[in-house]
Design a protein around this motif. Structure first.
Motif, PDB file in Angstrom:
ATOM      1  N   UNK A  35       0.856  -1.188   0.000  1.00 45.31           N
ATOM      2  CA  UNK A  35       0.000   0.000   0.000  1.00 45.31           C
ATOM      3  C   UNK A  35       0.892   1.238   0.000  1.00 45.31           C
ATOM      4  N   UNK A  36       1.006   1.875  -1.145  1.00 44.92           N
ATOM      5  CA  UNK A  36       1.869   3.046  -1.261  1.00 44.92           C
ATOM      6  C   UNK A  36       1.175   4.273  -0.674  1.00 44.92           C
ATOM      7  N   UNK A  37       1.963   5.222  -0.196  1.00 46.49           N
ATOM      8  CA  UNK A  37       1.425   6.433   0.422  1.00 46.49           C
ATOM      9  C   UNK A  37       0.618   7.271  -0.568  1.00 46.49           C
ATOM     10  N   UNK A  38       0.858   7.102  -1.871  1.00 46.29           N
ATOM     11  CA  UNK A  38       0.094   7.865  -2.867  1.00 46.29           C
ATOM     12  C   UNK A  38      -1.255   7.231  -3.184  1.00 46.29           C
ATOM     13  N   UNK A  39      -1.586   6.125  -2.505  1.00 42.82           N
ATOM     14  CA  UNK A  39      -2.885   5.489  -2.665  1.00 42.82           C
ATOM     15  C   UNK A  39      -2.905   4.281  -3.585  1.00 42.82           C
ATOM     16  N   UNK A  40      -1.821   4.014  -4.295  1.00 40.87           N
ATOM     17  CA  UNK A  40      -1.767   2.860  -5.194  1.00 40.87           C
ATOM     18  C   UNK A  40      -1.527   1.590  -4.392  1.00 40.87           C
ATOM     19  N   UNK A  41      -2.125   0.484  -4.851  1.00 42.41           N
ATOM     20  CA  UNK A  41      -2.022  -0.794  -4.155  1.00 42.41           C
ATOM     21  C   UNK A  41      -1.664  -1.884  -5.150  1.00 42.41           C
ATOM     22  N   UNK A  42      -0.777  -2.798  -4.737  1.00 47.75           N
ATOM     23  CA  UNK A  42      -0.435  -3.959  -5.550  1.00 47.75           C
ATOM     24  C   UNK A  42      -0.459  -5.192  -4.667  1.00 47.75           C
ATOM     25  N   UNK A  43      -0.928  -6.313  -5.211  1.00 48.03           N
ATOM     26  CA  UNK A  43      -0.991  -7.562  -4.477  1.00 48.03           C
ATOM     27  C   UNK A  43       0.137  -8.500  -4.874  1.00 48.03           C
ATOM     28  N   UNK A  44       0.607  -9.311  -3.909  1.00 50.78           N
ATOM     29  CA  UNK A  44       1.697 -10.253  -4.139  1.00 50.78           C
ATOM     30  C   UNK A  44       1.395 -11.568  -3.444  1.00 50.78           C
ATOM     31  N   UNK A  45       1.938 -12.645  -3.977  1.00 45.34           N
ATOM     32  CA  UNK A  45       1.708 -13.978  -3.432  1.00 45.34           C
ATOM     33  C   UNK A  45       2.481 -14.214  -2.140  1.00 45.34           C
ATOM     34  N   UNK A  46       3.598 -13.510  -1.949  1.00 46.29           N
ATOM     35  CA  UNK A  46       4.403 -13.728  -0.745  1.00 46.29           C
ATOM     36  C   UNK A  46       4.940 -12.405  -0.203  1.00 46.29           C
ATOM     37  N   UNK A  47       5.342 -12.443   1.048  1.00 43.20           N
ATOM     38  CA  UNK A  47       5.939 -11.274   1.687  1.00 43.20           C
ATOM     39  C   UNK A  47       7.248 -10.903   0.987  1.00 43.20           C
ATOM     40  N   UNK A  48       8.019 -11.909   0.600  1.00 40.98           N
ATOM     41  CA  UNK A  48       9.302 -11.655  -0.069  1.00 40.98           C
ATOM     42  C   UNK A  48       9.102 -10.882  -1.373  1.00 40.98           C
ATOM     43  N   UNK A  49       8.070 -11.239  -2.134  1.00 37.45           N
ATOM     44  CA  UNK A  49       7.778 -10.533  -3.389  1.00 37.45           C
ATOM     45  C   UNK A  49       7.393  -9.086  -3.121  1.00 37.45           C
ATOM     46  N   UNK A  50       6.596  -8.856  -2.082  1.00 36.95           N
ATOM     47  CA  UNK A  50       6.181  -7.494  -1.738  1.00 36.95           C
ATOM     48  C   UNK A  50       7.390  -6.658  -1.311  1.00 36.95           C
ATOM     49  N   UNK A  51       8.283  -7.240  -0.527  1.00 37.18           N
ATOM     50  CA  UNK A  51       9.493  -6.525  -0.109  1.00 37.18           C
ATOM     51  C   UNK A  51      10.398  -6.235  -1.299  1.00 37.18           C
ATOM     52  N   UNK A  52      10.542  -7.194  -2.207  1.00 33.25           N
ATOM     53  CA  UNK A  52      11.363  -6.983  -3.407  1.00 33.25           C
ATOM     54  C   UNK A  52      10.840  -5.811  -4.231  1.00 33.25           C
ATOM     55  N   UNK A  53       9.518  -5.748  -4.396  1.00 37.77           N
ATOM     56  CA  UNK A  53       8.915  -4.644  -5.152  1.00 37.77           C
ATOM     57  C   UNK A  53       9.148  -3.316  -4.440  1.00 37.77           C
ATOM     58  N   UNK A  54       9.021  -3.300  -3.123  1.00 39.76           N
ATOM     59  CA  UNK A  54       9.269  -2.069  -2.369  1.00 39.76           C
ATOM     60  C   UNK A  54      10.707  -1.601  -2.564  1.00 39.76           C
ATOM     61  N   UNK A  55      11.647  -2.546  -2.566  1.00 40.96           N
ATOM     62  CA  UNK A  55      13.049  -2.194  -2.766  1.00 40.96           C
ATOM     63  C   UNK A  55      13.299  -1.659  -4.169  1.00 40.96           C
ATOM     64  N   UNK A  56      12.564  -2.165  -5.154  1.00 38.75           N
ATOM     65  CA  UNK A  56      12.703  -1.667  -6.533  1.00 38.75           C
ATOM     66  C   UNK A  56      12.140  -0.256  -6.660  1.00 38.75           C
ATOM     67  N   UNK A  57      10.979  -0.034  -6.075  1.00 36.78           N
ATOM     68  CA  UNK A  57      10.291   1.250  -6.207  1.00 36.78           C
ATOM     69  C   UNK A  57      10.933   2.323  -5.328  1.00 36.78           C
ATOM     70  N   UNK A  58      11.307   1.949  -4.119  1.00 41.38           N
ATOM     71  CA  UNK A  58      11.861   2.888  -3.145  1.00 41.38           C
ATOM     72  C   UNK A  58      13.293   2.470  -2.818  1.00 41.38           C
ATOM     73  N   UNK A  59      14.229   2.832  -3.657  1.00 42.43           N
ATOM     74  CA  UNK A  59      15.631   2.432  -3.500  1.00 42.43           C
ATOM     75  C   UNK A  59      16.161   2.790  -2.110  1.00 42.43           C
ATOM     76  N   UNK A  60      16.808   1.814  -1.487  1.00 42.08           N
ATOM     77  CA  UNK A  60      17.407   2.043  -0.174  1.00 42.08           C
ATOM     78  C   UNK A  60      16.418   2.145   0.967  1.00 42.08           C
TER      79      UNK A  60
END
Length: 66
Positions: A35-60
């Motif tokens: 759940x991004x602060x700008x209101x956009x939401x994406x679903x993932x099958x696992x916690x690891x996938x969600x964390x990977x996407x967060x790391x891609x979108x929000x570097x560091x």
């Protein structure tokens, strides 16, 4: 719930849909939500996938479990 911070600022959270929730069946294949602060939401099958996407979108970014 896991909060995502970039440079000390809140940018998103990662939540898992509870099985008792009304919307669980609709999201059963992707119960982890980024759940991004700008209101956009994406679903993932696992916690690891969600964390990977967060790391891609929000570097560091950093994660803090609450």
């Amino acid at each position: 719930m896991i909060h995502v911070y970039q440079a000390g600022n809140y940018v998103a959270s990662i939540n898992k849909i509870d099985k008792a929730a009304d919307t669980y069946k609709a999201h059963a294949s992707a119960p982890w939500l980024l759940l991004k602060a700008d209101g956009k939401t994406r679903g993932f099958a696992s916690l690891a996938e969600a964390k990977d996407e967060a790391l891609k979108v929000f570097a560091g970014c950093k994660f803090k479990r609450t």
